[in-house]
Design a protein around this motif. Structure first.
Motif, PDB file in Angstrom:
ATOM      1  N   GLY A 380      -1.334  34.379 -22.138  1.00 49.04           N
ATOM      2  CA  GLY A 380      -2.233  35.591 -20.902  1.00 49.04           C
ATOM      3  C   GLY A 380      -2.278  36.665 -21.940  1.00 49.04           C
ATOM      4  O   GLY A 380      -2.710  37.387 -23.359  1.00 49.04           O
ATOM      5  N   ILE A 381      -3.388  37.872 -21.640  1.00 50.94           N
ATOM      6  CA  ILE A 381      -3.729  38.546 -21.556  1.00 50.94           C
ATOM      7  C   ILE A 381      -3.499  39.466 -20.576  1.00 50.94           C
ATOM      8  O   ILE A 381      -3.411  40.414 -19.325  1.00 50.94           O
ATOM      9  CB  ILE A 381      -5.933  39.053 -21.797  1.00 50.94           C
ATOM     10  N   SER A 382      -2.785  41.884 -20.948  1.00 46.66           N
ATOM     11  CA  SER A 382      -2.124  42.547 -20.197  1.00 46.66           C
ATOM     12  C   SER A 382      -3.619  42.681 -19.693  1.00 46.66           C
ATOM     13  O   SER A 382      -4.323  42.875 -19.793  1.00 46.66           O
ATOM     14  CB  SER A 382      -1.600  43.153 -20.978  1.00 46.66           C
ATOM     15  N   PRO A 383      -2.813  43.862 -18.021  1.00 47.01           N
ATOM     16  CA  PRO A 383      -4.387  44.575 -17.344  1.00 47.01           C
ATOM     17  C   PRO A 383      -5.181  44.641 -18.966  1.00 47.01           C
ATOM     18  O   PRO A 383      -6.235  45.234 -18.088  1.00 47.01           O
ATOM     19  CB  PRO A 383      -3.856  44.518 -16.589  1.00 47.01           C
ATOM     20  N   ASP A 384      -4.252  46.084 -19.341  1.00 45.04           N
ATOM     21  CA  ASP A 384      -4.811  47.363 -19.704  1.00 45.04           C
ATOM     22  C   ASP A 384      -5.728  46.749 -21.315  1.00 45.04           C
ATOM     23  O   ASP A 384      -7.201  47.490 -21.504  1.00 45.04           O
ATOM     24  CB  ASP A 384      -3.818  47.359 -20.354  1.00 45.04           C
ATOM     25  N   GLU A 431      -1.193  32.942 -12.486  1.00 44.69           N
ATOM     26  CA  GLU A 431       0.398  32.320 -12.779  1.00 44.69           C
ATOM     27  C   GLU A 431       1.000  32.477 -14.213  1.00 44.69           C
ATOM     28  O   GLU A 431       1.744  33.083 -14.065  1.00 44.69           O
ATOM     29  CB  GLU A 431       0.655  31.814 -11.723  1.00 44.69           C
ATOM     30  N   ARG A 432      -0.069  31.968 -15.017  1.00 40.29           N
ATOM     31  CA  ARG A 432       0.414  31.947 -16.454  1.00 40.29           C
ATOM     32  C   ARG A 432      -0.835  31.499 -16.768  1.00 40.29           C
ATOM     33  O   ARG A 432      -1.977  31.458 -16.729  1.00 40.29           O
ATOM     34  CB  ARG A 432       1.200  30.329 -16.600  1.00 40.29           C
ATOM     35  N   GLY A 433      -1.213  31.879 -18.149  1.00 37.26           N
ATOM     36  CA  GLY A 433      -2.121  32.447 -19.652  1.00 37.26           C
ATOM     37  C   GLY A 433      -2.963  33.455 -19.259  1.00 37.26           C
ATOM     38  O   GLY A 433      -3.577  33.475 -17.725  1.00 37.26           O
ATOM     39  N   ALA A 434      -4.559  32.901 -19.412  1.00 31.37           N
ATOM     40  CA  ALA A 434      -5.514  34.037 -19.168  1.00 31.37           C
ATOM     41  C   ALA A 434      -6.582  32.926 -17.935  1.00 31.37           C
ATOM     42  O   ALA A 434      -7.066  31.759 -18.264  1.00 31.37           O
ATOM     43  CB  ALA A 434      -6.248  34.618 -20.128  1.00 31.37           C
ATOM     44  N   ARG A 435      -7.086  34.051 -17.139  1.00 35.46           N
ATOM     45  CA  ARG A 435      -8.367  33.030 -15.747  1.00 35.46           C
ATOM     46  C   ARG A 435      -9.215  33.683 -16.396  1.00 35.46           C
ATOM     47  O   ARG A 435      -9.531  34.942 -16.303  1.00 35.46           O
ATOM     48  CB  ARG A 435      -7.684  32.879 -14.152  1.00 35.46           C
TER      49      ARG A 435
END
Length: 452
Positions: A380-384, A431-435
């Protein structure tokens, strides 16, 4: 060489000409009114003099030579049409006018030339009276009023007009000069701004007017140009760095093989060189694609079934992860088929490189948009960091350690294609990973052509 007038000179001349025209118009109106008033005044004066002669006529005390009563010419014509009395200037001269007032005590006037001098014109007023059982006519004359009425009036009008025109010209020259001072300051500052010093800005005037708005717009434009220049510099640096890496690797591999040509494993060296060439080719291809997207080379006139396009892209690729697809049928957009295929391919490539085991793909219609979602079950990728990954040559070293085959341009190209179609490409919560979620407006072909 032809030299155009400055704005200050043109505005000064224009204001002076306009004021001169206005002064000419008002002076003409003043002269016309003064001329009419002066003419009527002279006619009234002639009439008053004739009324002073009337008692002499009624009392039968009319002398052959009338006294000087303040007018140029004075005659009394008897019932037979002969001049029976006149002032000294008209003694012995013929009747000064031939017209006869139509009614008694109803004066009639006109302009007559040649009386009392051959080269002079006078205003003649005749008065018909009844005396001694018959009709008599009293004529009086005064010089005609000149068109300028009086030389003092003419001098006053000309002097006042010249003063007004001069004041207007000087005032306009100074006012326009003061108005152009901030513009000249902006021009001088813009002339000194170069690519090596893009942080300079034009001065903003204190007054809140159109020139201040112009200065603010210029500074905003300079802000955008500086940001674009910084992006281009960063892009050039990143591109040169990414291009240098495979080239350096190829050169090192070839140099090592040439040091010990007999001991070198040439097939392995060739395979390594091919890998570097593939990466180099991918970078160059993506750079060309970015240039095409930036130049607006997109044909928005084709109707594309997004679900069918996603199925086609999934069917032709070798799966590196399990794909769960859920495309709704008949999600049709007006777009460039090749560009949308590239968008889908870039998102799938990114998802497959970072997925742990599964990639999800869905296509649906949501309101007036066609929505394409591509997700993975990776780290996944953090929001920032969600905007950073769309920058060119951007990589997340910690969260994307598995990204060994990417060039750092795929997501930037995908977003550029989405925006060129009037849509968006963002990363949303999962929920998991990047979308990754791409939204493309659903528009008719005619509407697309008008907007493009």
């Amino acid at each position: 060489m032809r030299r155009d007038w400055s704005v200050r000179a043109r505005m000064t001349v224009l204001a002076g000409v306009v004021m001169a025209l206005l002064c000419t118009t008002f002076c003409a109106l003043i002269l016309v009114g003064a001329y009419q008033d002066a003419t009527e005044d002279r006619a009234d004066r002639i009439l008053r003099v004739k009324l002073r002669v009337l008692p002499l006529l009624l009392r039968d005390r009319l002398p052959p030579v009338l006294p000087e009563l303040g007018i140029v010419a004075l005659q009394v014509v008897g019932p037979t049409g002969r001049v029976v009395a006149a002032n000294s200037r008209m003694t012995g001269k013929p009747r000064m006018a031939s017209f006869v007032p139509p009614e008694e005590f109803s004066p009639k006037g006109g302009v007559v030339c040649g009386t009392p001098k051959p080269d002079a014109c006078v205003i003649v007023v005749g008065l018909r009276v009844h005396a001694h059982g018959d009709h008599w006519i009293i004529y009086g004359a005064e010089p005609v009023v000149p068109p300028y009425v009086h030389h003092f009036l003419l001098a006053a009008l000309l002097g006042g007009s010249a003063l007004l025109v001069g004041v207007t010209a000087v005032g306009t020259y100074r006012t326009v000069g003061k108005t152009l001072v901030p513009i000249e300051a902006m021009r001088a500052e813009l002339a000194e701004i170069t690519s090596t010093d893009p942080g300079r800005r034009v001065p903003v005037p204190e007054h809140h007017d159109e020139i201040r708005q112009l200065a603010e717009i210029v500074n905003q434009t300079l802000d955008r140009l500086e940001a674009a220049l910084q992006r281009e510099r960063r892009f050039a640096y990143d591109a040169s760095h990414d291009l240098r890496s495979p080239i350096t690797a190829m050169r090192t591999q070839v140099e090592e093989a040439l040091l010990h040509p007999k001991e070198a494993d040439w097939p392995a060296t060739a395979d390594a060189l091919l890998d570097s060439l593939h990466r180099l080719q991918a970078i160059v291809t993506n750079l060309l694609e970015l240039a095409r997207v930036d130049a607006g080379g997109v044909d928005l006139g084709e109707r594309v079934d997004l679900s069918e396009l996603a199925d086609s892209e999934l069917a032709r690729r070798v799966r590196r992860a399990r794909v769960v697809a859920d495309p709704q049928p008949d999600v049709v957009v007006t777009a460039d088929r090749l560009q949308l295929a590239r968008l889908i391919a870039n998102l799938l490539d990114n998802a497959e490189r970072h997925a742990t085991s599964t990639v999800t793909v869905s296509v649906r219609r949501e309101g007036g948009d066609a929505v394409l979602e591509v997700g993975d079950d990776g780290p996944g990728i953090s929001p920032d960091q969600r905007e950073y990954v769309f920058q060119r040559f951007a990589r997340l070293e910690a969260a994307r350690s598995k990204d060994q085959g990417g060039t750092g341009l795929g997501l930037a190209i995908a977003r550029g294609i989405a925006e060129r179609h009037g849509g968006t490409l963002t990363i949303e919560d999962s929920e998991r990973g990047a979308r990754f979620v791409a939204r493309i407006p659903i528009r008719d072909p005619d509407e697309t052509e008008e907007s493009g």
